[in-house]
Design an enzyme around this catalytic site. Structure first.
Site, PDB file in Angstrom:
ATOM      1  N   GLY A   1      58.122  -9.057 -33.289  1.00  0.00           N
ATOM      2  CA  GLY A   1      59.065  -8.259 -34.007  1.00  0.00           C
ATOM      3  C   GLY A   1      59.872  -7.364 -33.603  1.00  0.00           C
TER       4      GLY A   1
ATOM      5  N   ASN B   1      52.747 -16.928 -39.188  1.00  0.00           N
ATOM      6  CA  ASN B   1      52.129 -15.796 -39.749  1.00  0.00           C
ATOM      7  C   ASN B   1      52.832 -15.049 -40.361  1.00  0.00           C
ATOM      8  OD1 ASN B   1      50.546 -13.166 -39.908  1.00  0.00           O
ATOM      9  ND2 ASN B   1      50.922 -12.800 -37.751  1.00  0.00           N
ATOM     10  N   TRP B   2      52.549 -15.140 -41.677  1.00  0.00           N
ATOM     11  CA  TRP B   2      53.594 -14.391 -42.861  1.00  0.00           C
ATOM     12  C   TRP B   2      53.428 -13.079 -42.971  1.00  0.00           C
ATOM     13  CZ3 TRP B   2      53.460 -18.627 -47.320  1.00  0.00           C
ATOM     14  CH2 TRP B   2      54.159 -19.748 -46.937  1.00  0.00           C
ATOM     15  N   LYS B   3      52.212 -12.439 -42.300  1.00  0.00           N
ATOM     16  CA  LYS B   3      52.066 -10.943 -42.291  1.00  0.00           C
ATOM     17  C   LYS B   3      51.778 -10.410 -43.760  1.00  0.00           C
ATOM     18  CE  LYS B   3      53.703 -10.654 -37.725  1.00  0.00           C
ATOM     19  NZ  LYS B   3      54.235  -9.578 -36.678  1.00  0.00           N
TER      20      LYS B   3
ATOM     21  N   GLY C   1      55.861 -15.156 -36.281  1.00  0.00           N
ATOM     22  CA  GLY C   1      55.934 -14.271 -37.524  1.00  0.00           C
ATOM     23  C   GLY C   1      57.359 -14.256 -38.260  1.00  0.00           C
ATOM     24  N   GLY C   2      58.279 -13.524 -38.160  1.00  0.00           N
ATOM     25  CA  GLY C   2      59.264 -13.352 -38.601  1.00  0.00           C
ATOM     26  C   GLY C   2      60.249 -14.628 -38.957  1.00  0.00           C
TER      27      GLY C   2
ATOM     28  N   HIS D   1      44.614 -10.086 -34.209  1.00  0.00           N
ATOM     29  CA  HIS D   1      46.068 -10.100 -33.928  1.00  0.00           C
ATOM     30  C   HIS D   1      46.367  -8.598 -33.482  1.00  0.00           C
ATOM     31  CE1 HIS D   1      50.425  -9.477 -35.057  1.00  0.00           C
ATOM     32  NE2 HIS D   1      50.341 -10.747 -35.010  1.00  0.00           N
TER      33      HIS D   1
ATOM     34  N   SER E   1      58.621 -13.149 -31.251  1.00  0.00           N
ATOM     35  CA  SER E   1      59.999 -13.136 -31.351  1.00  0.00           C
ATOM     36  C   SER E   1      60.312 -14.759 -31.103  1.00  0.00           C
ATOM     37  CB  SER E   1      60.795 -12.317 -30.436  1.00  0.00           C
ATOM     38  OG  SER E   1      60.444 -11.014 -31.187  1.00  0.00           O
TER      39      SER E   1
ATOM     40  N   GLU F   1      48.624  -6.383 -34.218  1.00  0.00           N
ATOM     41  CA  GLU F   1      48.644  -5.579 -35.692  1.00  0.00           C
ATOM     42  C   GLU F   1      47.141  -5.061 -36.210  1.00  0.00           C
ATOM     43  OE1 GLU F   1      51.309  -7.813 -37.583  1.00  0.00           O
ATOM     44  OE2 GLU F   1      52.787  -7.459 -36.219  1.00  0.00           O
TER      45      GLU F   1
ATOM     46  N   GLU G   1      50.125 -13.300 -27.222  1.00  0.00           N
ATOM     47  CA  GLU G   1      51.441 -12.558 -27.861  1.00  0.00           C
ATOM     48  C   GLU G   1      51.558 -11.137 -27.121  1.00  0.00           C
ATOM     49  OE1 GLU G   1      51.983 -13.837 -32.184  1.00  0.00           O
ATOM     50  OE2 GLU G   1      50.236 -12.477 -32.191  1.00  0.00           O
TER      51      GLU G   1
HETATM   52  P1  PGA Z   1      57.224 -12.314 -34.379  1.00  0.00           P
HETATM   53  O1  PGA Z   1      55.745 -12.072 -34.926  1.00  0.00           O
HETATM   54  O2  PGA Z   1      57.559 -13.707 -34.535  1.00  0.00           O
HETATM   55  O3  PGA Z   1      57.794 -11.825 -35.842  1.00  0.00           O
HETATM   56  O4  PGA Z   1      57.370 -11.666 -33.346  1.00  0.00           O
HETATM   57  C1  PGA Z   1      54.565 -12.794 -34.067  1.00  0.00           C
HETATM   58  C2  PGA Z   1      53.216 -12.551 -34.556  1.00  0.00           C
HETATM   59  O5  PGA Z   1      52.874 -11.314 -34.623  1.00  0.00           O
HETATM   60  O6  PGA Z   1      52.387 -13.472 -34.696  1.00  0.00           O
END
Ligand code: PGA
Length: 250
Positions: free
Chosen positions: A174, A10-12, A235-236, A96, A214, A98, A168
């Site tokens: 994050g 997930n590159w956001k 994500g990250g 998601h 994470s 977010e 999640e």
């Molecule tokens: P993260 O994000 O790996 O940076 O914690 C995961 C996500 O939001 O899907």
């Protein structure tokens, strides 16, 4: 019964089309012939076409990070499932945290988006997870049951095959705080039991439940070692091709 693990990036809101293309160029050779896990990249909408073209014929699929539930209409700023399908997007993230936190995504819109994805043959990755306050208040189970129950409302066992769930915990996204394998497993078991209640045992046994929050190359093996964990939403650590390839090949 074996569920093929799915590892999704997930590159956001990161990467221009050029940067996305550069990632794919570096990443594909690192995972060439990797067949144990399904691999999905979810770039932002502006990079979807570029990433779809760059991964064509490879073992890497491409998903959107969001979509609206209507096919077309006066909905400024939204992207429809028809549009995603037209450019050969195969997967879509839905709900998601977010989106829920910053863009008013509700259990109801998640449900409508899930139905729209299924109607259009997009494979939905539906995200659920409790916030820190909810965990501390002992409400994790209640939150997960509500999110899963509402997301799956009106879905039949026959339709459910393409659905993937991503657990999640919001406090782990994050933040560098990962749920321990035990905590994740416990949540996954709750999610799976609710899926069984709504869709029946067979669907629950077949449905993949990913862990997200994470995930890094270092903690991925221990998480993936849990029988309840069927993959990861990253994500990250998915922004760098080397790091994401290490996660894929845990
Ligand atoms: P993260 O994000 O790996 O940076 O914690 C995961 C996500 O939001 O899907």
């Amino acid at each position: 019964m074996s569920r093929k693990p799915l590892i999704a990036a997930n590159w956001k809101m990161y990467k221009t089309p050029a940067q996305a293309q550069e990632f794919v160029k570096a990443f594909l050779p690192l995972v060439a012939n990797h067949d144990r896990d399904e691999i999905v990249l979810c770039p932002s909408d502006t990079s979807l076409s570029v990433v779809i073209a760059a991964t064509a014929g490879s073992n890497v699929a491409v998903g959107a990070q969001n979509m609206y539930f209507v096919d077309e209409g006066a909905f400024t700023g939204e992207t429809s499932p028809v549009m995603l399908k037209a450019i050969n997007t195969t997967h879509v993230l839905i709900g998601h945290s977010e989106r829920r936190q910053y863009f008013c995504e509700s259990d109801e819109t998640v449900n409508r988006k899930l139905h729209a994805a299924l109607r259009h043959g997009l494979k939905p990755i539906v995200c659920v997870g409790e916030m820190l306050e909810e965990r501390e208040a002992g409400m994790t189970e209640e939150v997960l049951l509500r999110q899963i129950g509402n997301a799956l409302e009106g879905v039949t066992a026959e339709q459910a095959e393409p659905i993937v769930i991503a657990y999640e915990p919001v406090w782990a996204i994050g933040t560098g705080k990962t749920a321990t394998p035990d905590i994740a497993s416990e949540a996954h078991a709750i999610v799976r039991s609710e899926i069984a209640k709504v869709l029946g045992r067979k669907s629950a046994e077949e449905m993949r439940i990913l862990y997200g929050g994470s995930v890094k190359p270092e903690n991925c093996p221990a998480l993936m070692n849990e029988p309840e964990i069927d993959g990861a939403l990253v994500g990250g650590a998915s922004l760098d091709p080397q790091s994401f390839a290490k996660i894929v090949k845990y």
